[in-house]
Structure formats: structure tokens, C-alpha cells
Design a protein around this motif. Structure first.
Motif, PDB file in Angstrom:
ATOM      1  N   ILE A 124      51.602 -31.091  44.546  1.00 17.20           N
ATOM      2  CA  ILE A 124      51.175 -31.515  43.213  1.00 17.20           C
ATOM      3  C   ILE A 124      51.443 -30.375  42.248  1.00 17.20           C
ATOM      4  N   GLN A 125      52.301 -30.636  41.274  1.00 18.37           N
ATOM      5  CA  GLN A 125      52.641 -29.642  40.273  1.00 18.37           C
ATOM      6  C   GLN A 125      52.091 -30.067  38.921  1.00 18.37           C
ATOM      7  N   TYR A 126      51.775 -29.064  38.137  1.00 15.01           N
ATOM      8  CA  TYR A 126      51.306 -29.305  36.768  1.00 15.01           C
ATOM      9  C   TYR A 126      52.268 -28.616  35.819  1.00 15.01           C
ATOM     10  N   SER A 127      52.784 -29.364  34.863  1.00 21.40           N
ATOM     11  CA  SER A 127      53.732 -28.796  33.902  1.00 21.40           C
ATOM     12  C   SER A 127      53.252 -29.068  32.495  1.00 21.40           C
ATOM     13  N   ASN A 180      61.233 -24.462  23.935  1.00 20.73           N
ATOM     14  CA  ASN A 180      61.934 -23.788  25.021  1.00 20.73           C
ATOM     15  C   ASN A 180      61.008 -22.888  25.837  1.00 20.73           C
ATOM     16  N   LEU A 181      59.743 -23.190  25.807  1.00 23.36           N
ATOM     17  CA  LEU A 181      58.788 -22.381  26.552  1.00 23.36           C
ATOM     18  C   LEU A 181      57.796 -23.310  27.234  1.00 23.36           C
ATOM     19  N   GLY A 182      57.845 -23.335  28.540  1.00 23.61           N
ATOM     20  CA  GLY A 182      56.961 -24.207  29.306  1.00 23.61           C
ATOM     21  C   GLY A 182      56.475 -23.524  30.561  1.00 23.61           C
ATOM     22  N   LEU A 183      55.622 -24.228  31.273  1.00 20.33           N
ATOM     23  CA  LEU A 183      55.028 -23.696  32.495  1.00 20.33           C
ATOM     24  C   LEU A 183      54.909 -24.823  33.499  1.00 20.33           C
ATOM     25  N   LYS A 184      55.327 -24.558  34.715  1.00 22.72           N
ATOM     26  CA  LYS A 184      55.146 -25.503  35.811  1.00 22.72           C
ATOM     27  C   LYS A 184      54.673 -24.733  37.026  1.00 22.72           C
ATOM     28  N   MET A 185      53.568 -25.194  37.595  1.00 26.07           N
ATOM     29  CA  MET A 185      52.957 -24.457  38.688  1.00 26.07           C
ATOM     30  C   MET A 185      52.389 -25.431  39.704  1.00 26.07           C
ATOM     31  N   LYS A 186      52.533 -25.091  40.962  1.00 25.83           N
ATOM     32  CA  LYS A 186      51.940 -25.879  42.029  1.00 25.83           C
ATOM     33  C   LYS A 186      50.443 -25.614  42.050  1.00 25.83           C
ATOM     34  N   GLU A 213      41.594 -21.835  41.639  1.00 22.77           N
ATOM     35  CA  GLU A 213      42.059 -20.714  40.827  1.00 22.77           C
ATOM     36  C   GLU A 213      43.253 -21.116  39.970  1.00 22.77           C
ATOM     37  N   MET A 214      44.201 -21.868  40.577  1.00 20.44           N
ATOM     38  CA  MET A 214      45.367 -22.289  39.815  1.00 20.44           C
ATOM     39  C   MET A 214      44.982 -23.284  38.724  1.00 20.44           C
ATOM     40  N   ILE A 215      44.034 -24.133  39.011  1.00 17.75           N
ATOM     41  CA  ILE A 215      43.595 -25.108  38.008  1.00 17.75           C
ATOM     42  C   ILE A 215      42.937 -24.394  36.834  1.00 17.75           C
ATOM     43  N   LYS A 216      42.075 -23.433  37.109  1.00 20.46           N
ATOM     44  CA  LYS A 216      41.408 -22.712  36.031  1.00 20.46           C
ATOM     45  C   LYS A 216      42.400 -21.898  35.214  1.00 20.46           C
ATOM     46  N   TRP A 217      43.433 -21.384  35.889  1.00 22.97           N
ATOM     47  CA  TRP A 217      44.396 -20.546  35.188  1.00 22.97           C
ATOM     48  C   TRP A 217      45.376 -21.372  34.362  1.00 22.97           C
ATOM     49  N   ASN A 218      45.725 -22.551  34.874  1.00 28.28           N
ATOM     50  CA  ASN A 218      46.723 -23.382  34.198  1.00 28.28           C
ATOM     51  C   ASN A 218      46.116 -24.410  33.255  1.00 28.28           C
ATOM     52  N   ILE A 219      44.945 -24.921  33.608  1.00 30.45           N
ATOM     53  CA  ILE A 219      44.395 -26.065  32.889  1.00 30.45           C
ATOM     54  C   ILE A 219      43.021 -25.700  32.347  1.00 30.45           C
ATOM     55  N   ASP A 220      42.837 -25.910  31.068  1.00 29.05           N
ATOM     56  CA  ASP A 220      41.513 -25.795  30.475  1.00 29.05           C
ATOM     57  C   ASP A 220      40.860 -27.168  30.560  1.00 29.05           C
TER      58      ASP A 220
END
Length: 857
Positions: free
Chosen positions: A460-463, A469-475, A494-501
């Protein structure tokens, strides 16, 4: 005209010159409209073998005009896998796997007659190509594999389809030559619904393409959402018919705009009208949380991600591990490694603005890593392998392992083929391929057996795109169906807190969740996810949000006021520790002491007319019985036990019977004394003989018999009442037989009513030493108290019921004490001059002396 003719001659010479130098000369054309398209171009990878370490051959068919970024990514994934295999000394030693890449064959086949281009499509035809390919990898478009696959079967070339699994291609009767490498998405609906449940969404929309895959996915999605108590707010099935699509597009838009669902699941063929629908939403800046598959990943529209929104996109793709060295491979790839002539140099020259080192050389200059990275960044080019690219990577390794296993079983195979030409039986290798299992270079288990490979694991990736021209995609998580229930979905907190508010992500719900203490009440005519919240009933709780039903508390517990927790009930009884119990006990003791004091006064002044009047013996008996009446109320206070339950009602009944019968005896004595004035009459004999005194034992014996029957048949017992008070477990004395209790109480009442009646008849007798009026008034108070007691007693519960009974005992006893003896004590203690026989004679000289003598005794 001359200049125009000169211009055309120069152009003709230029093209002639270029044609003579082909493929070492080409023009730098930009086709942004082509490269910005999101369609995957079909690419056929024909794999063959040669002895030794050989570089891969060139790309063909003007790839610069027909490839997309995803196609280039697939090709680089393919080359990376081949390079790893060819460098590995443990697999296919001294044998190189080479590949011929051909893309956009489907369009070429449609535009050109098969008869005129048959040589290009039947590459195994020896007279033309003089080369037999080991196997062909087709994809990622299923249609191209379905249409061009039969041509491969004619030329005796096995086909491995590396695109997303499609059920149509699983028909072995129609496609006996084709084998799908990607596993079937059997658990994709479950994985998406698990994500919805994880984020506590229950009201989502779905946009599905109108095809077999989309409809099958929708059916599974509905089933899983029903199991997880989630609902579909709307379902848009995008028709392939252009007229129907245009007719419904505004309806779809209005529905998605007005719906409270902020999460939308997208599934379907991206080459369908579904993509046009999403482009429209992108232009309208429709902000939703998109949940989709890898097919819709990194699709660019007007230099922006198609599914980009303020809240981001969740992407489900087949599990893949990070390929070590792939990013560096892309950054440092050199076209000269894969070409003897044009190869990737043309692409690098076109897109990176590289230049040739010399006219006859394909070596490039001014092609720095920084320039290439800038281009990759601007065009959202992935530097990791996932999805279809990872399937291609595993497929190439599967081919290598299958060939290696076949070679180990046929040791003499290499001796049959010598030189550069090394050819094997492709169909024999496919037999090994279908059952091959191996560990790929990154440590993942690869199983090519489709029957055994039913459990698919998803990443499951979140983008999210911050700028054009600036994006982020992380598992951020993964899903694996074969794990135990509750562990199938893993999300990295940890990844959810860092990537998603999470505070900024809207809640996709139909109704606000019911807080603890409330339960859901479905709204009529709406989905189960739409409900009202109503408080839990009495003594029921809901300790979690969104509970369908409240839970009843155990019998020894009660619900707190908020209705979200059961509290332990406290054992309660009318005890001396309670203020009410202490007050009643103090009253009982005070009245007992007061009664004892009155008895002492009467004993001290026993020879005075006031004491001697109306039979002083009966007065003593009445005072003593009143003392016991006051004290018996103490049996009702304190924790009940078997002994106190037996004594409460019996002692109360007997003592009050003695008191009431004593009052009756005194009343009858007064009546007889003042009504019988003629000596010799029979009534006089009754008065002289002391017959009224027998009333007390007779009435008492009858009450004892009633109490004995009560105790013998259904005696009182200790009872626990958990229903009367919600916060307490009451310990009370159950009266056993209610009929016996009311018989005893009714008998006592009949004595009281008899005393009241007789006293009422004697109310007008001379009252200097006569207590007839006092007796009348005392019995009126007594009867009033107990008549009032009955309705009040039945309207109260628990400790209050016991307190009412105790209060009635004290009030009725105090009424008798005060009404009968208070006036006498007043005369004895405060008006002693009125307590004399001489004064009585002066006032009542007409009363016969004989009658007075009877009263004194």
C-alpha cells in the motif's frame, strides 16, 4: 519560385543523406502530446540465448515516438534483470540471455496488412530472420497479447503475459500458448475494504469501468463491504458507449459533488472512458481521497498527477521489494552497452539533448547524470521497480531458472549446439517454468504455479503532489490475506504520521459515529451506514463507538449516568450508619426512655387519684408494652439476618396487640364504670369481677396463634433485591406469606378500631380523672397512622419501605404515649393541686361513691 525549388532540393538531399547513413542519422523531434499520453504501449520482449557474455541488441521501430515513460521503465527493468542474470556465475554459466524489444506492434498490425509485413511478425520463420527465440514476454496490454498471441503460437513461440491478470487470457482452449505471470487479484476488494475500515471510513464511492473485470470487482467489493459494515454511497459504472458516457457524465459529477463520501475507489481499464471521466474531475479540482491500483499510478495530465488531490491517493500494487542497484542503474545507464547501432542512443539524444562524439559514433557527450536526473524528476520517472516492472523482473528470472533446471536434466544439450547459435526446446522449458519456485535476488519467494499462488500480498503506497513537479510517494503498509484475521492489514504508524496528517483528512461517513452511551438507530429507507444515535435504555451500556445494540449490565451491576460503563452495586440496608437509620434508632431510644420515665412517675405517684383512676395496673401494662413497641423498631434497623427477620414481625405484632388490647380493656373499664350506676345489675358484676382484664391475654393468644401459623407455613426470610434501586443491592427481610402478614396486621387493626369505637362512645363522660377522651384521641392517631401506612408502604421500595414501617411503629406508639399519659403527667408533675380526691368530690358530688371505688381499684 527559384528559392522554393532550392529549399525542396536541400530537404530532399538531407533526407537522402540521412537514409544512406541510417540508423546513424536522425532528427531531433519533440512529441510532447505523445509522451504525455497515459496509455501503455504494448511491448514484446523476445528472449533468446547465446554463448558467452554478449551485449543486448538494439531497440527498433522508432521507439522515441511511440513509447511512454512507463514503457521505458519496463524496458529498463527488463535490462536490469538480464544484466543481473548474465553476471551471475551460478545460473546459466557462459550463457547470455538476450532480448529483442518491439513495441506498439498492435497499432502497426492494424495499420499494415499482415501479408505485406508477415516477416516482421513471424520472427521464427527461418528464411527471414534466421533466429529462433526462446520465449516471448507480452504485455502490459491484454488486448495485444490476445490478438497477436496466436501468431506467436503459429511460429512455435511460447508466450508469457506479464501484464495485470485478466480472466479472459486464462481460457486455455482459446489461448493454449499463453501463460499469465501476474497472480490473480483475488483479495484486492478485501484489502481495499480493510484500508477503509482501518481509517474508520464507512461511506465510500466507487467508479468502475463497464467490463468483466470491473463488474466482478464490484461484486466482490459489495460483499466485503457488507461483511465489514461499510456502505457504497454511489457506484458509477463508466460505459464504453460514447453517447451513454456523455449523457451520464454530468449525472456522475453532480452525484459525486453532492455526496458526503470523501473516499472514492477506482478500478478498471484506464484506456476506457473511465480515464476521461477522471480527467474531467481533475480539471474541476475535485478533492477526494482516491483508492486505486497500480494501473492508475503516476498518470500525468497537464503535467499534474491525474489522481492528485489535497488529501492524496492510496495505491494498491503487488508486493515488491526494493531492487538494490536499480536506481543507480537508471542514473548511469549507457546506451552503448545495449547497442551495436542505434539502440537507446536515439532516446538519450532526443530527450536529454545529448550530442554525438563523432559523426560515425553512437557515443554520447554532454549527457551528465544531473541532466538525466533532472529529466527523470520533471517527468515523474520512477527510480524503483514495482507493479508490472517487478513482474517483468521476476518473469525474466523465472525463465532463467527454468532454463537452468532444464539444462541440469539434459547435460548433453550444450554439446548439441555450438557457436553463437544456442537454441532450446521452448515448450519443454515452459513445463519447467509453470512449476518453478525460487528466491529472487532480493530475497522474495517467487512461485510460478498459479494454483498454489492464490494468496496475493499487496503493498500500500501513499502518494501526494505538493507542486506540479514535486511529489511524494511512500510505502505505508501491506496486506496479506493468508495471515490470521486481524493481522492481514499492516500499517506503519510512523510512516502514516510522517506522510499523512490525519487531522486534515476528512471523515468519509454518512452519519457521525455514536459515542459510548448511545446506540445506532437505522434511518428508514437508507443504507445501514446512515443512522441516528439514541441513548441506551435503563441499565444498559455501550462502551464503544458505533454499537448496534446496547449491552445489559449484570444483575449485580448498574449503568453509570453516561451509559458507557457498568458499576458494581453496593450492598445496602437500613443501617445505623445511615442518617435515616441513626435518626430512627435515636427516636426509638428516646421514646423508650421517655416511656420508662412516665412509668417511673406513675410508680412514684401510684396512690394519687390520677394514677389510680382507670385501673393503674392496665396503665403499667400499657407503658411496658409501649417500651417494647419502641424497642422492637430497632429490629428493623441493621443488616437483616434470619433471627431478626423472624423477630421483626412477630414481636411487633405481639407487643402492639398487647398495647392495643390494653387500651381496649381500659376503654371498656371506663365505659362500664360510668354507665353502670345501679347496684345489682349484671354489668356491675362484670366491672367488679375484673372481666375487662381478660381481654389482654385473649387478644394476645389469638395473635400468637396467627404468628405461629405464619412462621409455620411461610415465615419471613432474608432476601436480596437487585431491582429496586439501580445503584444498590438491598438486603431486606422478605415477609414470606403476604396473606399472613396482612392477617396479623388486620387483626391488630380490628383491635384498634374496637378500642376507638368504645372510646368514642365514652368521650362525653366526666373527665376530671376520666381518660376516655384521651383514649379516643390516641386511638384516632393510632388508626390514622396505620391507615396512612398502607398506601405509603406500597409506594416505597427498599430502605424507604423499612423506614416507613419503623416510622409508623414509632409514630403510633408515640401517639398512644403522648395522648394518654402526657395530660396525666402534666397534672402529676405541674398541677399537683388538681391531683386530689377532695377536689374531685366537690366537682362530682352526684357520682356514686361505689362507682368511684371501682375506678380506684
Amino acid at each position: 519560385m527559384f528559392y522554393l525549388t532550392f529549399f525542396f532540393l536541400v530537404v530532399r538531399l538531407t533526407f537522402l543523406f540521412c537514409s544512406l547513413m541510417d540508423p546513424r542519422c536522425f532528427l531531433r523531434f519533440k512529441h510532447p502530446h505523445t509522451w504525455d499520453e497515459d496509455k501503455d504501449t504494448d511491448c514484446f520482449f523476445s528472449i533468446y540465448t547465446k554463448h558467452g557474455h554478449i551485449k543486448n541488441e538494439y531497440l527498433t521501430r522508432n521507439l522515441d515516438k511511440k513509447l511512454t515513460y512507463k514503457n521505458i521503465h519496463l524496458i529498463l527493468s527488463l535490462y536490469f534483470a538480464l544484466e543481473n542474470i548474465n553476471k551471475d556465475p551460478h545460473i546459466l554459466p557462459n550463457i547470455s540471455l538476450l532480448v529483442k524489444v518491439e513495441c506498439n506492434l498492435l497499432n502497426d498490425w492494424r495499420m499494415n496488412s499482415l501479408s505485406t509485413k508477415i516477416g516482421e511478425f513471424l520472427a521464427n520463420y527461418y528464411c527471414i530472420n534466421q533466429r529462433r527465440y526462446l520465449i516471448v514476454l507480452t504485455g502490459p496490454i491484454w488486448l495485444s497479447s490476445a490478438m497477436l498471441g496466436p501468431l506467436l503460437y503459429i511460429t512455435n513461440r511460447p508466450e508469457l503475459y506479464y501484464g495485470p491478470f485478466h480472466p479472459l487470457l486464462s481460457n486455455h482452449e482459446q489461448f493454449p500458448h499463453l501463460y499469465q505471470m501476474a497472480p490473480k487479484d483475488t483479495s484486492l476488494p478485501l484489502s481495499m475494504v480493510s484500508l477503509v475500515v482501518y481509517f474508520r471510513w464507512n461511506w465510500v464511492g466507487a467508479i468502475i469501468s463497464d467490463d468483466d473485470l470491473g463488474l466482478e470487482f464490484l461484486s466482490e467489493l459489495r460483499r466485503e463491504m457488507q461483511r465489514k459494515s461499510a456502505c457504497l454511497a454511489f457506484v458509477h459504472i463508466i460505459m464504453e458507449d460514447k453517447i451513454l458516457f456523455q449523457k451520464n457524465v454530468n449525472i456522475y459529477y453532480n452525484e459525486i459533488i453532492t455526496s458526503s463520501a470523501k473516499v472514492v475507489i477506482i478500478y478498471g481499464d484506464k484506456d476506457s472512458h473511465l480515464q476521461l471521466n477522471l480527467r474531467f474531475y481533475r480539471l474541476a479540482y475535485l478533492q477526494r481521497i482516491w483508492v486505486t491500483t497500480s494501473q492508475w499510478d503516476m498518470i500525468v495530465h497537464n503535467e499534474r498527477l491525474l489522481l492528485d488531490s489535497f488529501y492524496g491517493t492510496f495505491i494498491f500494487l503487488l508486493h515488491s521489494s526494493e531492487l538494490s542497484g536499480f536506481k543507480k542503474f537508471i542514473e548511469t545507464v549507457d546506451p552503448s552497452k545495449y547497442s551495436k547501432s542505434i539502440s537507446l542512443a536515439e532516446l538519450w539524444w532526443i530527450y536529454f539533448n545529448c550530442s554525438l562524439t563523432s559523426f560515425n559514433s553512437m557515443n554520447l557527450k554532454n549527457c551528465s547524470i544531473e541532466k538525466r536526473m533532472q529529466w527523470l524528476f520533471q517527468h515523474h520517472f520512477e527510480t524503483s521497480v514495482s507493479g508490472t516492472g517487478y513482474v517483468v523482473y521476476n518473469t525474466v528470472h523465472a525463465v532463467a531458472h527454468a532454463l537452468h533446471k532444464m539444462l541440469l536434466q539434459e547435460v548433453d544439450t550444450l554439446s548439441k549446439y555450438s557457436g553463437d547459435k544456442l537454441e532450446f526446446d521452448s515448450w519443454q522449458m515452459v513445463h519447467f517454468l509453470k512449476n518453478i519456485q525460487f528466491i529472487n535476488p532480493v530475497g522474495d519467494q517467487a512461485n510460478m504455479n498459479q494454483k498454489e499462488n492464490e494468496y496475493v500480498e499487496y503493498d500500500i503506497q501513499y502518494s501526494i503532489e505538493f507542486l506540479p513537479n514535486l511529489g511524494l510517494k511512500m510505502k505505508i503498509g501491506k496486506f496479506c490475506k493468508h495471515l490470521p484475521h486481524g493481522q492481514q492489514l499492516y500499517m506503519s504508524e510512523e510512516m502514516i504520521k510522517w506522510n499523512i496528517d490525519l487531522r486534515q483528512i476528512p471523515a468519509s461517513i454518512c452519519s457521525v459515529p455514536c459515542s459510548p452511551g448511545f446506540r445506532k438507530s437505522p434511518q428508514q429507507g437508507k443504507a445501514v451506514c446512515c443512522f441516528d444515535c439514541i441513548p441506551c435504555p435503563e441499565n444498559e451500556i455501550s462502551n464503544m463507538s458505533d454499537m448496534d445494540q446496547c449491552v445489559k449490565c449484570p444483575d449485580d451491576h448498574y449503568a453509570n449516568p453516561e451509559g458507557n460503563h457498568c458499576l458494581k452495586k453496593v450492598v445496602a440496608f437500613l443501617g445505623y450508619e445511615d442518617l435515616l437509620g441513626m435518626s430512627l434508632a435515636c427516636l426509638a431510644l428516646c421514646f423508650s426512655i421517655l416511656t420508662a420515665f412516665v412509668l417511673g412517675v406513675f410508680l412514684k405517684h401510684k396512690d394519687t387519684p390520677t394514677v389510680k383512676a382507670n385501673n393503674r395496673a392496665l396503665s403499667y401494662i400499657l407503658l411496658i408494652s409501649l417500651i417494647f413497641c419502641f424497642l422492637c423498631s430497632l429490629l428493623f434497623i441493621g443488616q437483616p439476618n434470619m433471627a431478626t427477620c423472624f423477630m421483626q414481625q412477630t414481636i411487633f405484632a405481639v407487643t402492639f396487640t398487647v398495647a392495643a388490647s390494653t387500651v381496649l380493656a381500659k376503654t371498656i373499664t371506663v365505659v362500664l364504670a360510668f354507665k353502670v350506676t345501679t347496684p345489682g345489675r349484671r354489668m356491675r358484676w362484670l366491672l367488679v369481677s375484673g372481666a375487662p382484664n381478660f381481654i389482654i391475654p385473649i387478644c394476645t393468644v389469638i395473635q400468637l396463634i396467627l404468628c405461629g401459623i405464619w412462621l409455620g407455613t411461610s415465615p419471613p426470610f432474608v432476601d436480596v433485591d437487585i431491582q429496586v434501586e439501580r445503584e444498590h443491592i438491598l438486603i431486606v427481610c422478605n415477609k414470606g406469606s403476604i396473606i399472613a402478614f396482612y392477617c396479623v396486621l388486620g387483626y391488630l387493626g380490628s383491635i384498634a378500631m374496637g378500642s376507638f369505637t368504645v372510646a368514642f362512645l365514652a368521650r362525653n363522660l366526666p373527665d376530671t380523672f376520666n381518660e376516655a377522651k384521651y383514649l379516643t384521641f390516641s386511638m384516632l392517631v393510632f388508626c390514622s397512622v396505620w391507615v396512612t401506612f398502607l398506601p405509603v408502604y406500597h409506594s416505597t421500595k427498599g430502605k424507604s419501605m423499612v423506614a416507613v414501617e419503623v416510622f409508623c411503629i414509632l409514630a403510633s406508639s408515640a401517639g398512644l404515649l403522648l395522648c394518654i399519659f402526657a395530660p396525666k403527667c402534666f397534672i402529676i408533675l405541674l398541677r399537683p393541686e388538681r391531683n386530689s380526691f377532695q377536689m374531685f368530690r366537690n366537682v362530682h358530688f352526684k357520682i356514686e361513691k361505689n362507682s368511684l371505688d371501682v375506678l380506684y381499684h
